[in-house]
Design an enzyme around this catalytic site. Structure first.
Site, PDB file in Angstrom:
ATOM      1  N   ASP A  33       0.859  -1.186   0.000  1.00 31.68           N
ATOM      2  CA  ASP A  33       0.000   0.000   0.000  1.00 31.68           C
ATOM      3  C   ASP A  33       0.897   1.238   0.000  1.00 31.68           C
ATOM      4  OD1 ASP A  33      -3.280   0.251   1.047  1.00 31.68           O
ATOM      5  OD2 ASP A  33      -2.086   2.076   0.776  1.00 31.68           O
ATOM      6  N   TYR A 150     -15.299   7.513 -11.468  1.00 33.01           N
ATOM      7  CA  TYR A 150     -14.904   6.331 -10.684  1.00 33.01           C
ATOM      8  C   TYR A 150     -15.550   5.074 -11.281  1.00 33.01           C
ATOM      9  CZ  TYR A 150     -15.064   3.149  -6.596  1.00 33.01           C
ATOM     10  OH  TYR A 150     -14.988   2.070  -5.760  1.00 33.01           O
ATOM     11  N   ARG A 284     -30.127   2.114  -5.129  1.00 31.54           N
ATOM     12  CA  ARG A 284     -29.157   1.080  -5.527  1.00 31.54           C
ATOM     13  C   ARG A 284     -29.265  -0.085  -4.547  1.00 31.54           C
ATOM     14  NH1 ARG A 284     -23.519   3.273  -6.384  1.00 31.54           N
ATOM     15  NH2 ARG A 284     -24.289   3.613  -8.500  1.00 31.54           N
TER      16      ARG A 284
HETATM   17  P1  NAD Z   1      -9.655   1.957   0.836  1.00 32.14           P
HETATM   18  O1  NAD Z   1      -9.521   3.332   0.280  1.00 32.14           O
HETATM   19  O2  NAD Z   1      -9.757   1.805   2.304  1.00 32.14           O
HETATM   20  O3  NAD Z   1      -8.468   1.038   0.313  1.00 32.14           O
HETATM   21  C1  NAD Z   1      -7.809   1.273  -0.901  1.00 32.14           C
HETATM   22  C2  NAD Z   1      -6.327   1.281  -0.608  1.00 32.14           C
HETATM   23  O4  NAD Z   1      -5.616   1.486  -1.836  1.00 32.14           O
HETATM   24  C3  NAD Z   1      -5.925   2.437   0.332  1.00 32.14           C
HETATM   25  O5  NAD Z   1      -5.302   1.943   1.499  1.00 32.14           O
HETATM   26  C4  NAD Z   1      -4.968   3.265  -0.498  1.00 32.14           C
HETATM   27  O6  NAD Z   1      -3.886   3.837   0.233  1.00 32.14           O
HETATM   28  C5  NAD Z   1      -4.458   2.228  -1.500  1.00 32.14           C
HETATM   29  N1  NAD Z   1      -3.889   2.906  -2.663  1.00 32.14           N
HETATM   30  C6  NAD Z   1      -4.433   3.928  -3.375  1.00 32.14           C
HETATM   31  N2  NAD Z   1      -3.572   4.345  -4.320  1.00 32.14           N
HETATM   32  C7  NAD Z   1      -2.460   3.569  -4.193  1.00 32.14           C
HETATM   33  C8  NAD Z   1      -1.219   3.523  -4.888  1.00 32.14           C
HETATM   34  N3  NAD Z   1      -0.953   4.366  -5.896  1.00 32.14           N
HETATM   35  N4  NAD Z   1      -0.309   2.611  -4.493  1.00 32.14           N
HETATM   36  C9  NAD Z   1      -0.555   1.767  -3.461  1.00 32.14           C
HETATM   37  N5  NAD Z   1      -1.717   1.756  -2.773  1.00 32.14           N
HETATM   38  C10 NAD Z   1      -2.649   2.657  -3.140  1.00 32.14           C
HETATM   39  O7  NAD Z   1     -10.919   1.314   0.106  1.00 32.14           O
HETATM   40  P2  NAD Z   1     -11.698  -0.029   0.417  1.00 32.14           P
HETATM   41  O8  NAD Z   1     -13.035   0.346   0.893  1.00 32.14           O
HETATM   42  O9  NAD Z   1     -10.869  -0.966   1.197  1.00 32.14           O
HETATM   43  O10 NAD Z   1     -11.893  -0.582  -1.083  1.00 32.14           O
HETATM   44  C11 NAD Z   1     -11.049  -1.586  -1.641  1.00 32.14           C
HETATM   45  C12 NAD Z   1     -11.441  -1.793  -3.084  1.00 32.14           C
HETATM   46  O11 NAD Z   1     -12.826  -2.157  -3.187  1.00 32.14           O
HETATM   47  C13 NAD Z   1     -11.271  -0.558  -3.975  1.00 32.14           C
HETATM   48  O12 NAD Z   1     -10.796  -0.958  -5.236  1.00 32.14           O
HETATM   49  C14 NAD Z   1     -12.671  -0.015  -4.105  1.00 32.14           C
HETATM   50  O13 NAD Z   1     -12.841   0.718  -5.300  1.00 32.14           O
HETATM   51  C15 NAD Z   1     -13.492  -1.290  -4.079  1.00 32.14           C
HETATM   52  N6  NAD Z   1     -14.863  -1.047  -3.609  1.00 32.14           N
HETATM   53  C16 NAD Z   1     -15.085  -0.748  -2.297  1.00 32.14           C
HETATM   54  C17 NAD Z   1     -16.382  -0.505  -1.879  1.00 32.14           C
HETATM   55  C18 NAD Z   1     -16.693  -0.163  -0.442  1.00 32.14           C
HETATM   56  O14 NAD Z   1     -17.864   0.050  -0.137  1.00 32.14           O
HETATM   57  N7  NAD Z   1     -15.728  -0.105   0.452  1.00 32.14           N
HETATM   58  C19 NAD Z   1     -17.447  -0.575  -2.780  1.00 32.14           C
HETATM   59  C20 NAD Z   1     -17.165  -0.857  -4.112  1.00 32.14           C
HETATM   60  C21 NAD Z   1     -15.878  -1.132  -4.513  1.00 32.14           C
END
Ligand code: NAD
Length: 326
Positions: A33, A150, A284
């Site tokens: 990360d 997004y 949704r």
């Molecule tokens: P989150 O933001 O807590 O986790 C994403 C992580 O990616 C973060 O810790 C961030 O630091 C890391 N990251 C971002 N850019 C980076 C980079 N350049 N290099 C390394 N790390 C990087 O989000 P989450 O809720 O844990 O979501 C995880 C995944 O699930 C994401 O892809 C998100 O789009 C998808 N998602 C989540 C939800 C939800 O409700 N939480 C819903 C739909 C989809």
């Protein structure tokens, strides 16, 4: 031999929980990360701090065969982050670059199984105008019309993973997550999502006060507790079904009802103050026909039980922060 897994985005909400789950299953886990986990010490055996937009870093991270690769890293946040328009270029560029790099490195290493976390945000806006009757069946995705950049990036990357399956014999698995929530996720700072924001507002409010809510609160959503999300994720990655498939709850609530639920759980008597703000689509809800059919599984846990755990955790965080600030 001990199985190995790579979790990209291990410093985030879902990634942090996934690392713990894989460790509990006996895996050797590498996490990566751009930042450390904010709310816990990562359980990963090896945690690499690095930027997955950098191709050289990604090649260093993917320097061995992994039995399972989970790609969760993305530039994302709640409505206050993805609907204002201010972050569109970053959201599209950063997440697309991460996916391009990871897929390329996995393919060159001969890694076949990669899990990709897409989102319900890729569904067409025109099918989500009616709060009582949204259509989020997997086959309703096209003609595409997501309501945010997004969502468009998620759609592009879904297609990218499917193209690698088709052209390079990979076995990527794609889930469309619907609003995942639980403890150890972002709860303030502008990137938090509705359940965490609601819990924080209720936790800081005093009896008799009001809490602000964006919009009229009649918009509907379904929310999935983190443990159920992980169960669906692991089952999908280990199955022969490539997806894309919804991983979400079918228990739909209005945002007003979600707020009333949290107030009730807190035991506080509060009122709602509706204000202007970004809201996203009117309705949704996950459609779980396909996941039931193909994986023989769908989540069961009630929203209320998960919200209680989340409220308790956020209340403790609010308390801890006020003690630290004192
Ligand atoms: P989150 O933001 O807590 O986790 C994403 C992580 O990616 C973060 O810790 C961030 O630091 C890391 N990251 C971002 N850019 C980076 C980079 N350049 N290099 C390394 N790390 C990087 O989000 P989450 O809720 O844990 O979501 C995880 C995944 O699930 C994401 O892809 C998100 O789009 C998808 N998602 C989540 C939800 C939800 O409700 N939480 C819903 C739909 C989809």
């Amino acid at each position: 031999m001990q199985k190995t897994a790579l979790v990209c985005g291990a410093g985030g909400f879902i990634g942090g929980h996934l690392v713990k789950r894989l460790k509990a299953e006996g895996f050797w886990v590498r996490g990566v990360d751009i930042k450390p986990h904010e709310y816990c010490v990562s359980a990963a055996d090896d945690f690499i701090l690095g930027d997955l937009r950098e191709q050289t870093l990604v090649r260093e991270v993917i320097d061995q065969d992994f039995d399972e690769v989970y790609q969760l890293a993305a530039d994302m946040g709640g409505a206050g982050y993805i609907f204002t328009g201010e972050n569109d270029a970053n959201v599209m560029h950063n997440s697309a670059a991460i996916n391009l790099n990871i897929l390329d490195a996995c393919q060159k290493r001969g890694i076949k199984r990669v899990f990709y976390s897409s989102s319900a945000c890729m569904y067409p806006e025109h099918n989500q105008q009616d709060p009582d009757n949204p259509n989020c069946a997997e086959d309703s995705a096209y003609p595409a019309n997501p309501d945010s950049e997004y969502g468009w990036e998620k759609l592009f990357s879904e297609r990218l993973y499917l193209a690698y399956n088709r052209n390079f014999g990979m076995e990527c698995r794609i889930a469309r997550y619907h609003n995942i929530f639980g403890p150890e996720g972002t709860w303030d700072g502008g990137k938090e999502k509705a359940p965490a924001a609601m819990c924080r507002k209720v936790a800081v409010a005093r009896d008799g006060e009001s809490i602000d809510m964006w919009g009229d609160g009649h918009q509907t959503r379904s929310f999935l507790y983190i443990d159920e999300c992980l169960e669906g994720t692991l089952r999908l990655l280990r199955s022969d079904f490539e997806g894309p498939v919804n991983i979400g709850s079918e228990e739909m609530v209005s945002i007003n009802d979600l707020a009333r639920m949290v107030m009730d759980l807190s035991g506080k008597s509060l009122t709602i103050n509706h204000i202007d703000g970004p809201q996203g689509v009117r309705g949704r809800k996950s459609d779980n026909h396909l996941i039931r059919d193909r994986l023989g599984w769908a989540p069961q846990q009630s929203l209320r039980s998960g919200m209680q755990i989340t409220l308790d955790w956020i209340s403790a965080e609010v308390e801890r922060r006020s003690v630290c600030a004192a």
